[in-house]
Motif scaffolding. Structure first.
Motif, PDB file in Angstrom:
ATOM      1  N   ASN A 384       0.627  -0.995  -0.088  1.00  0.00           N
ATOM      2  CA  ASN A 384      -0.162   0.050   0.033  1.00  0.00           C
ATOM      3  C   ASN A 384       0.774   1.155  -0.103  1.00  0.00           C
ATOM      4  OD1 ASN A 384      -2.309  -1.546   0.117  1.00  0.00           O
ATOM      5  ND2 ASN A 384      -2.173  -1.800   2.148  1.00  0.00           N
ATOM      6  N   ASN A 385       2.049   1.176  -0.375  1.00  0.00           N
ATOM      7  CA  ASN A 385       2.786   2.278  -0.684  1.00  0.00           C
ATOM      8  C   ASN A 385       3.371   2.974   0.480  1.00  0.00           C
ATOM      9  OD1 ASN A 385       4.291   3.052  -2.880  1.00  0.00           O
ATOM     10  ND2 ASN A 385       2.752   4.684  -3.444  1.00  0.00           N
ATOM     11  N   THR A 386       3.383   2.494   1.716  1.00  0.00           N
ATOM     12  CA  THR A 386       3.575   3.090   2.940  1.00  0.00           C
ATOM     13  C   THR A 386       5.177   3.223   3.355  1.00  0.00           C
ATOM     14  OG1 THR A 386       3.620   0.881   4.141  1.00  0.00           O
ATOM     15  CG2 THR A 386       1.445   2.078   3.768  1.00  0.00           C
ATOM     16  N   GLY A 387       5.949   2.779   2.619  1.00  0.00           N
ATOM     17  CA  GLY A 387       7.262   2.870   2.818  1.00  0.00           C
ATOM     18  C   GLY A 387       7.717   1.879   4.173  1.00  0.00           C
ATOM     19  N   GLN A 388       6.885   1.559   4.975  1.00  0.00           N
ATOM     20  CA  GLN A 388       7.176   0.935   6.189  1.00  0.00           C
ATOM     21  C   GLN A 388       5.878   0.004   6.671  1.00  0.00           C
ATOM     22  OE1 GLN A 388       9.015   2.834   9.662  1.00  0.00           O
ATOM     23  NE2 GLN A 388       9.397   0.999  10.325  1.00  0.00           N
ATOM     24  N   PRO A 389       5.422  -1.066   5.997  1.00  0.00           N
ATOM     25  CA  PRO A 389       4.501  -1.653   6.283  1.00  0.00           C
ATOM     26  C   PRO A 389       4.571  -2.635   7.249  1.00  0.00           C
ATOM     27  CG  PRO A 389       5.488  -2.789   4.563  1.00  0.00           C
ATOM     28  CD  PRO A 389       6.164  -1.568   4.724  1.00  0.00           C
ATOM     29  N   PRO A 390       3.430  -3.023   8.094  1.00  0.00           N
ATOM     30  CA  PRO A 390       3.585  -4.101   8.844  1.00  0.00           C
ATOM     31  C   PRO A 390       4.478  -5.274   8.879  1.00  0.00           C
ATOM     32  CG  PRO A 390       1.360  -3.483   9.049  1.00  0.00           C
ATOM     33  CD  PRO A 390       2.005  -3.081   7.538  1.00  0.00           C
ATOM     34  N   GLN A 391       5.519  -5.675   9.066  1.00  0.00           N
ATOM     35  CA  GLN A 391       6.352  -6.819   8.962  1.00  0.00           C
ATOM     36  C   GLN A 391       6.926  -6.621   7.664  1.00  0.00           C
ATOM     37  OE1 GLN A 391       3.821 -10.362   9.305  1.00  0.00           O
ATOM     38  NE2 GLN A 391       3.838 -10.228  11.742  1.00  0.00           N
ATOM     39  N   LEU A 397      -2.270  -7.781  -3.111  1.00  0.00           N
ATOM     40  CA  LEU A 397      -3.009  -7.517  -4.214  1.00  0.00           C
ATOM     41  C   LEU A 397      -2.706  -6.152  -4.966  1.00  0.00           C
ATOM     42  CD1 LEU A 397      -5.779  -8.542  -5.538  1.00  0.00           C
ATOM     43  CD2 LEU A 397      -7.049  -6.660  -3.887  1.00  0.00           C
ATOM     44  N   TYR A 398      -2.984  -6.250  -6.232  1.00  0.00           N
ATOM     45  CA  TYR A 398      -2.652  -5.198  -7.264  1.00  0.00           C
ATOM     46  C   TYR A 398      -3.738  -4.025  -6.851  1.00  0.00           C
ATOM     47  CZ  TYR A 398      -2.675  -2.542 -11.706  1.00  0.00           C
ATOM     48  OH  TYR A 398      -2.853  -1.569 -12.654  1.00  0.00           O
ATOM     49  N   ASN A 399      -3.193  -2.945  -7.080  1.00  0.00           N
ATOM     50  CA  ASN A 399      -4.127  -1.401  -6.928  1.00  0.00           C
ATOM     51  C   ASN A 399      -3.790  -0.698  -8.153  1.00  0.00           C
ATOM     52  OD1 ASN A 399      -5.670   0.704  -6.414  1.00  0.00           O
ATOM     53  ND2 ASN A 399      -4.931   0.789  -4.193  1.00  0.00           N
ATOM     54  N   PRO A 400      -5.015  -0.383  -8.913  1.00  0.00           N
ATOM     55  CA  PRO A 400      -4.538   0.513 -10.193  1.00  0.00           C
ATOM     56  C   PRO A 400      -4.639   1.853  -9.708  1.00  0.00           C
ATOM     57  CG  PRO A 400      -6.791  -0.355 -10.259  1.00  0.00           C
ATOM     58  CD  PRO A 400      -6.130  -1.113  -8.811  1.00  0.00           C
ATOM     59  N   ASN A 401      -4.971   2.360  -8.696  1.00  0.00           N
ATOM     60  CA  ASN A 401      -5.301   3.582  -8.323  1.00  0.00           C
ATOM     61  C   ASN A 401      -4.246   4.548  -7.613  1.00  0.00           C
ATOM     62  OD1 ASN A 401      -7.981   3.512  -9.450  1.00  0.00           O
ATOM     63  ND2 ASN A 401      -8.497   2.614  -7.561  1.00  0.00           N
ATOM     64  N   VAL A 402      -3.049   4.233  -8.168  1.00  0.00           N
ATOM     65  CA  VAL A 402      -1.755   4.796  -7.454  1.00  0.00           C
ATOM     66  C   VAL A 402      -0.991   5.366  -8.469  1.00  0.00           C
ATOM     67  CG1 VAL A 402       0.430   4.275  -6.229  1.00  0.00           C
ATOM     68  CG2 VAL A 402      -1.613   2.555  -6.032  1.00  0.00           C
ATOM     69  N   SER A 403      -0.447   6.451  -8.069  1.00  0.00           N
ATOM     70  CA  SER A 403       0.283   7.616  -9.125  1.00  0.00           C
ATOM     71  C   SER A 403       1.785   7.864  -8.586  1.00  0.00           C
ATOM     72  CB  SER A 403      -0.721   8.763  -9.494  1.00  0.00           C
ATOM     73  OG  SER A 403      -0.920   9.336  -8.181  1.00  0.00           O
ATOM     74  N   SER A 404       2.025   7.263  -7.425  1.00  0.00           N
ATOM     75  CA  SER A 404       3.433   7.711  -7.393  1.00  0.00           C
ATOM     76  C   SER A 404       4.059   6.320  -6.482  1.00  0.00           C
ATOM     77  CB  SER A 404       3.389   8.830  -6.259  1.00  0.00           C
ATOM     78  OG  SER A 404       2.610   8.662  -5.063  1.00  0.00           O
ATOM     79  N   ASN A 405       5.459   6.566  -6.297  1.00  0.00           N
ATOM     80  CA  ASN A 405       6.088   5.447  -5.399  1.00  0.00           C
ATOM     81  C   ASN A 405       6.656   5.918  -4.631  1.00  0.00           C
ATOM     82  OD1 ASN A 405       8.012   6.353  -7.417  1.00  0.00           O
ATOM     83  ND2 ASN A 405       9.503   4.641  -6.793  1.00  0.00           N
ATOM     84  N   VAL A 406       7.271   5.285  -3.482  1.00  0.00           N
ATOM     85  CA  VAL A 406       8.014   5.700  -2.281  1.00  0.00           C
ATOM     86  C   VAL A 406       9.247   4.571  -2.116  1.00  0.00           C
ATOM     87  CG1 VAL A 406       6.175   6.605  -1.203  1.00  0.00           C
ATOM     88  CG2 VAL A 406       6.652   4.285  -0.631  1.00  0.00           C
ATOM     89  N   VAL A 407      10.174   5.103  -1.289  1.00  0.00           N
ATOM     90  CA  VAL A 407      11.341   4.180  -1.171  1.00  0.00           C
ATOM     91  C   VAL A 407      10.834   3.264   0.173  1.00  0.00           C
ATOM     92  CG1 VAL A 407      13.837   4.012  -0.224  1.00  0.00           C
ATOM     93  CG2 VAL A 407      12.790   5.818  -1.662  1.00  0.00           C
ATOM     94  N   PRO A 408      11.193   1.785   0.149  1.00  0.00           N
ATOM     95  CA  PRO A 408      10.996   1.066   1.187  1.00  0.00           C
ATOM     96  C   PRO A 408      11.801   1.334   2.531  1.00  0.00           C
ATOM     97  CG  PRO A 408      12.005  -0.155  -0.578  1.00  0.00           C
ATOM     98  CD  PRO A 408      11.844   1.191  -1.034  1.00  0.00           C
ATOM     99  N   VAL A 409      11.432   0.833   3.545  1.00  0.00           N
ATOM    100  CA  VAL A 409      12.180   0.744   4.649  1.00  0.00           C
ATOM    101  C   VAL A 409      13.472   0.012   4.629  1.00  0.00           C
ATOM    102  CG1 VAL A 409      11.060  -1.051   5.888  1.00  0.00           C
ATOM    103  CG2 VAL A 409      12.226   0.640   7.140  1.00  0.00           C
ATOM    104  N   GLY A 416      19.863   5.940   4.696  1.00  0.00           N
ATOM    105  CA  GLY A 416      19.467   7.103   5.257  1.00  0.00           C
ATOM    106  C   GLY A 416      18.228   7.750   4.303  1.00  0.00           C
ATOM    107  N   GLY A 417      17.914   8.948   4.827  1.00  0.00           N
ATOM    108  CA  GLY A 417      16.564   9.497   4.442  1.00  0.00           C
ATOM    109  C   GLY A 417      15.119   9.027   4.947  1.00  0.00           C
ATOM    110  N   ASP A 418      14.310   8.980   4.099  1.00  0.00           N
ATOM    111  CA  ASP A 418      12.916   8.357   4.320  1.00  0.00           C
ATOM    112  C   ASP A 418      12.151   7.715   3.138  1.00  0.00           C
ATOM    113  OD1 ASP A 418      11.936  10.571   3.159  1.00  0.00           O
ATOM    114  OD2 ASP A 418      11.658  11.692   4.849  1.00  0.00           O
ATOM    115  N   LYS A 419      10.920   7.567   3.193  1.00  0.00           N
ATOM    116  CA  LYS A 419      10.316   7.022   1.984  1.00  0.00           C
ATOM    117  C   LYS A 419      10.200   7.836   0.761  1.00  0.00           C
ATOM    118  CE  LYS A 419       5.430   8.242   3.178  1.00  0.00           C
ATOM    119  NZ  LYS A 419       4.393   7.885   3.861  1.00  0.00           N
ATOM    120  N   ASN A 420      10.615   9.285   0.931  1.00  0.00           N
ATOM    121  CA  ASN A 420      10.425   9.970  -0.144  1.00  0.00           C
ATOM    122  C   ASN A 420      11.849  10.282  -0.698  1.00  0.00           C
ATOM    123  OD1 ASN A 420       7.626  10.748  -0.091  1.00  0.00           O
ATOM    124  ND2 ASN A 420       8.113  11.836   1.887  1.00  0.00           N
TER     125      ASN A 420
END
Length: 615
Positions: A384-391, A397-409, A416-420
């Motif tokens: 879900n593009n959170t950058g730091q999901p549970p576990q 599941l695929y989601n078509p309603n996404v228009s950006s990405n983030v860096v994973p934890v 260094g840095g964060d999800k952006n």
């Protein structure tokens, strides 16, 4: 008569299988993504009868997964629909495995290059382009290199729509990848660049003159004009010895200067592998470039206890650190039923990577996602593009309603840095292998972020995405005469005639298949007495025994990859025998029909095609 017609139609429906309605698994195909459609071409398909017949059928369909039109109902809804109605005449356009689709999102086209032929080689090698807007193919003629290129399969390719360029490196040159090749299968050291707009193929520099195959290549927007990153697979060291390309030895190509660099990676290094799939995403600010790999065949040395992998690793640049993201984060653990020869494609603004297919070397089971045509989804920034999901979960599941990405934890806890983005560690742990950190060579290239000018179409683009055709019928001329109306009697007459012809065809097909199976069984019984067996280097992972012989014996096969070791060794000779047998059988069948007073010549038009692979 109606009952007979329904029976014959049912028989025909059973006999004609396709990768949408009879799917079990697929592999060695070519893919590209244009306008939220993931096009899939060639390779091999195992149909839902695979557990019984163990057939790998050449995929002669051109299809696409619609990333905005999802499945509904059933046990596994919410995945991109598969459409297989696009126009492709496999008698004209080559059907290949282990090649590449060079996608041009600007001009709405793609070009097929390389691969091993699965349905016979053409007399002369030509490039073919598919036009998405008009659902049509164009013969672009032979490649424009000063000397004919060595066409190979299972090389590493990259498609760069931003630059209007495609690349292909290495691969196996054999007599099923190019006509006239008389030597044993050989790994290529060639690198080719294709210019979309000029339709020009040219040779570029090799990293070291060594042959390589079955690795993977991805493009990242760094340097002056982007960089290509190559890793994995196998390498010919020049003395006939075939060895793994170590996963900690990364090759980088700069198209701007036609120069190669090598860099040693650190971290949790993946085990040696080939025929894995990979693609790249990057931080929104391009402070890190992250390459995801999945699966692949095990390559020794060292000897490992699996034939193929079911795991995911991530290589982050410019620090060149490997991290494992599935399963677990340390060690060499991998899930059962490893795959190889799957495809990986970044979609929806690099937020997700769709993995499609792959073949299980140790099992005859269908893909666990067979009801959705072997699609699996990795979220590049975590679920879900959170950058730091549970576990730190990535598969979901695929989601078509996404228009950006983030860096994973798993990346930003290393750099260094964060999800952006905002990475603070920007060099390898032990420095660069060459050029140091002095602002020259690879170090300097990875510090630069090019700005690419927008390419403009070289042709009129009259259609928007909403009016693109989704089937071959959309390319029909608007000036075509309207169909005439037939009477009921005519329709009935046609139906009856069709039923009779259909009955003859099906009867002939059944007789041919029966006799071919009988002769094949006798031939195999004879071969069993003379063909040596080889110990397997891997224990079984599933209900089937692992493939016989070493990996390199398998890789050099000149026949389509098969799931049974015995069939791997004998497929080419069997198909040659069967083609010869078919000519005799068809002649015998005609004689039998004449004896019965119902001679027919409809199926005697293609005596060279084998019923084993021509479905």
């Amino acid at each position: 008569m109606l009952a007979a017609l329904l029976f014959l139609v049912t028989r025909l429906t059973v006999a004609v299988q396709n990768p949408r309605d009879n799917f079990c698994r697929r592999y060695a195909h070519q893919t590209t993504v244009i306008d939220d459609k993931l096009y899939i071409d060639g390779g091999y398909v195992n149909f839902d009868s695979f557990a019984q017949d163990h057939l790998s059928v050449p995929n002669r369909w051109l299809g696409f997964h619609d990333l905005n039109n999802l499945t509904t109902g059933g046990e596994d809804p919410g995945w991109p629909q598969l459409n297989i109605s696009l126009n492709k005449d496999s008698n004209i356009v080559p059907t290949v495995a282990g090649g590449i689709l060079w996608g041009d999102a600007v001009n709405k086209k793609f070009v097929v290059y390389g691969g091993e032929s699965t349905q016979g080689l053409a007399q002369n090698y030509h490039l073919f382009s598919y036009d998405i807007l008009y659902d049509s193919w164009a013969d672009l003629g032979p490649p424009t290199t000063s000397s004919p290129p060595n066409i190979s399969s299972y090389g590493a390719g990259a498609s760069i729509s931003q630059l209007g360029q495609g690349y292909y490196y290495g691969g196996w040159i054999s007599n099923i990848s190019m006509r006239g090749w008389t030597q044993p299968p050989t790994m290529s050291s060639n690198m080719y660049r294709y210019d979309y707009e000029a339709n020009k193929l040219s040779a570029t520099t090799s990293p070291d003159g060594l042959g390589r195959a079955e690795g993977a290549m991805s493009w990242i927007p760094a340097g002056d004009n982007g960089l290509l990153v190559y890793l994995g697979g196998i390498v010919d060291l020049g003395n006939g010895t075939k060895s793994p390309q170590p996963m900690d030895k990364i090759l980088i190509y700069d198209p701007q200067t036609d120069a190669w660099f090598s860099q040693t990676a650190s971290g949790v290094i993946p085990q040696n592998r080939a025929r894995f799939c990979m693609d790249a995403a990057w931080a929104p600010d391009r402070s890190s470039y992250n390459i995801y790999i999945w699966g692949g065949l095990s390559v020794s040395p060292p000897i490992v206890n699996v034939t193929a992998f079911n795991d995911v690793y991530l290589l982050t640049l410019p620090t060149f650190q490997w991290t494992k993201i599935f399963p677990s984060h340390q060690g060499n653990a991998t899930y059962d039923y490893g795959h190889y020869s799957a495809s990986c494609n970044m979609v929806k603004s690099l937020s997700q990577m769709i993995v499609i297919g792959g073949s299980y070397p140790d099992s005859d089971r269908c893909d666990l996602a067979k009801d959705i045509w072997a699609q699996h989804n990795i979220w590049t920034g975590g679920v879900n593009n959170t950058g730091q999901p549970p576990q730190d979960t990535y598969w979901a599941l695929y989601n078509p309603n996404v228009s950006s990405n983030v860096v994973p934890v798993d990346v930003y806890k290393l750099v260094g840095g964060d999800k952006n983005g905002g990475a603070t560690l920007l060099t390898p742990e032990n420095g660069y292998d060459s050029g140091g950190n002095t602002g020259t060579g690879l170090a300097a290239l990875l510090q630069r972020k090019p700005n690419f000018p927008n390419r403009t179409p070289t042709r009129s683009i009259p259609c928007t995405q909403s009016c693109q055709p989704t089937s071959s019928t959309a390319s029909a001329s608007t000036n075509s005469p309207s169909p005439s109306h037939l009477s009921t009697g005519a329709i009935v007459g046609i139906a009856i005639a069709g039923a009779v012809v259909l009955g003859l065809v099906l009867s002939g097909w059944w007789l041919i298949s029966k006799r071919v199976r009988q002769r094949r069984q006798l031939r195999r019984q004879s071969q069993m007495a003379t063909t040596p067996t080889y110990p397997s280097p891997h224990p079984s992972q599933g209900p089937w025994p692992a493939g016989s012989g070493s990996y390199f014996q398998y890789a050099a096969q000149q026949s389509p990859p098969s799931e049974l070791a015995a069939e791997q060794r004998n497929m080419v000779s069997e198909l040659d025998h069967e083609r010869k047998d078919n000519g005799k059988l068809l002649s015998e069948l005609d004689n039998e029909r004449k004896d019965n007073g119902m001679a027919g010549h409809g199926i005697a038009r293609s005596p060279t095609k084998s019923p084993v692979i021509s479905m």
